[in-house]
Design an enzyme around this catalytic site. Sequence first.
Site, mmCIF file in Angstrom:
data_model
loop_
_atom_site.group_PDB
_atom_site.id
_atom_site.type_symbol
_atom_site.label_atom_id
_atom_site.label_comp_id
_atom_site.label_asym_id
_atom_site.label_seq_id
_atom_site.Cartn_x
_atom_site.Cartn_y
_atom_site.Cartn_z
ATOM 1 N N HIS A 249 0.781 -0.980 -0.109
ATOM 2 C CA HIS A 249 0.183 -0.141 -0.028
ATOM 3 C C HIS A 249 0.974 1.458 0.080
ATOM 4 O O HIS A 249 1.588 1.434 0.899
ATOM 5 C CB HIS A 249 -0.970 0.050 1.228
ATOM 6 N N PHE B 74 4.054 0.064 4.813
ATOM 7 C CA PHE B 74 4.775 -0.963 5.281
ATOM 8 C C PHE B 74 3.777 -2.258 5.260
ATOM 9 O O PHE B 74 3.593 -2.967 6.376
ATOM 10 C CB PHE B 74 5.214 -0.862 6.863
ATOM 11 N N HIS B 75 3.230 -2.612 4.230
ATOM 12 C CA HIS B 75 2.306 -3.548 4.210
ATOM 13 C C HIS B 75 2.652 -4.403 3.003
ATOM 14 O O HIS B 75 1.884 -5.060 2.075
ATOM 15 C CB HIS B 75 0.617 -3.260 3.758
ATOM 16 N N PRO B 76 3.980 -5.007 3.023
ATOM 17 C CA PRO B 76 4.244 -5.832 1.856
ATOM 18 C C PRO B 76 3.970 -7.319 1.785
ATOM 19 O O PRO B 76 3.868 -8.014 3.130
ATOM 20 C CB PRO B 76 5.791 -5.799 1.776
#
Length: 543
Positions: free
Chosen positions: A301, A475-477
Amino acid sequence: MTKPFGTFDYVIVGAGTAGCVLANRLSADPSVRVLLLEAGGKDDWIWIHIPVGYLYCIGNPRTDWCYRTEPCDGLNGRSILYARGKVLGGCSSINAMVYMRGQARDYDEWAARGNPGWSWNDVFPVFKRSEDHYGGGSEIHGAGGEWRVEEQRLEWEILNAWRDAAEQCGIPKVADFNGGDNFGSARFQVNQRTGVRWNASKAFLRPAMHRPNLKVVTNVLATKIHFQMREGKREATGIEFVRDGETFFAEASCETILASGAVNSPQLLQLSGIGPGKLLRNHAINVVHELPGVGENLQDHLQLRMAFKVQGVRTLNEWANSWFGKAQMAMQYALFRTGPLTMAPSQLGAFAKSDAMQKTANIEYHVQPLSLDKFGDPPHPFPAFTASVCNLRPESRGHIRIKTTDPHDHPIIQPNYLATERDRKVAVDAMRLTRKISAAGALAKYRPEEFLPGNMTESDAEMVKAAGDVGTTIFHPVGTCKMGPASDADAVVDARLRVHGIARLRVVDASIMPTITSGNTNSPTIMIAEQGSRFILEDRKHG
């Protein structure tokens, strides 16, 4: 020389969010021997537990891998920090603490892609079982589980006004984001207990640490998966790792489980000879099993940070820039566990549609009573708020690929943000909606004035350029060990999270998501680990 470290039923790589859940669930049976390996240290630093301490944990090698992306065209050639937790609890020890499940359609899509058992009806009760909601059990929430969920302990006038303005622009006020359709605005619920961060280590690992059948080893780097041929099938036999300069091998008599996240799990698979054949051969790595999807399908995101100066209302900028304000904040927290030190990075959230054609919300807002140039910088010396907006379902796909054969070297991280025309359109539409909300009557008395990226940006081309200038990861990998049937050439694991073509090897973390969830990804990772634990124990029962 490689030294034997012992034989265990299960060897888990990574004591992050998923690893903590796995260690708890698998070791609940006293006959099962579990080894949990973690590259970072213990979660005993004070700033992990004070909620605002994420400011000191992210970008700090004590708690963060401190990855950086490759220069990205969509970010106008910029390289950005790509924080990943390197400590017990993993990202749950340094993240935003937001409790979010996503939308029912996310999981129904997973199931429709050939992954039975992952529909919303399947996973909804799994979320509830883990949860300990401050309001007790209800139709939506669970009580008595390990994963504590509470309301935030601070309100801001400027955020309440922004929520009123969003309502004036067609985004309704809602009580909760977690019932399957998160359209609307509300204060984020957070993983805290009475103003203290509640990470996966506290929730799941610490209650199991006393078990004699669970061994937790920190400050070790997993370097390679070992394999053998048995009855015509290749199977994993355990993990090689480095500790204090020495190399050890831990044998897994039942299964080896990777729970290292969307960056580290594909990296370890590639270093071990599982992945795209061309990549492995280019690094002179023996191809144990060719799986072209390992490290591909990276989704994240991208948040577009828009900031506005305001007048006649207090924001965190003034508090944080005065010694009196800092002392006041410290006193509030020390005495009552209240005040700004209890703040998650974002207090107010909203889910909206970037255009009328969207069936469900496709953008998410994180709204904050503060502003700064970039993460780690001090707040600005004037009152302001930030409204960050992200595309929940990006089309762009990036990748994780080893750079060298040295496990200590960080891999190539290329998120490929804004690589498609549709993603660029959503970015422009989302930024225009942000301006519309900020111009609504509910905010008028505070005279909001956009200064980031700046109201001189008007045309679509200028807006895309601005998105690249202000965009950064939230920080949503996910997605780099994609779940899917064997007929999907890009799938890495099946619906029970077993690596295709390799026996006794699973991946259980956010990397298995076929598509990213429509919201923050930490609690979905808890759910994935709960599902994975159940699969593992069921398979054990059936031999």
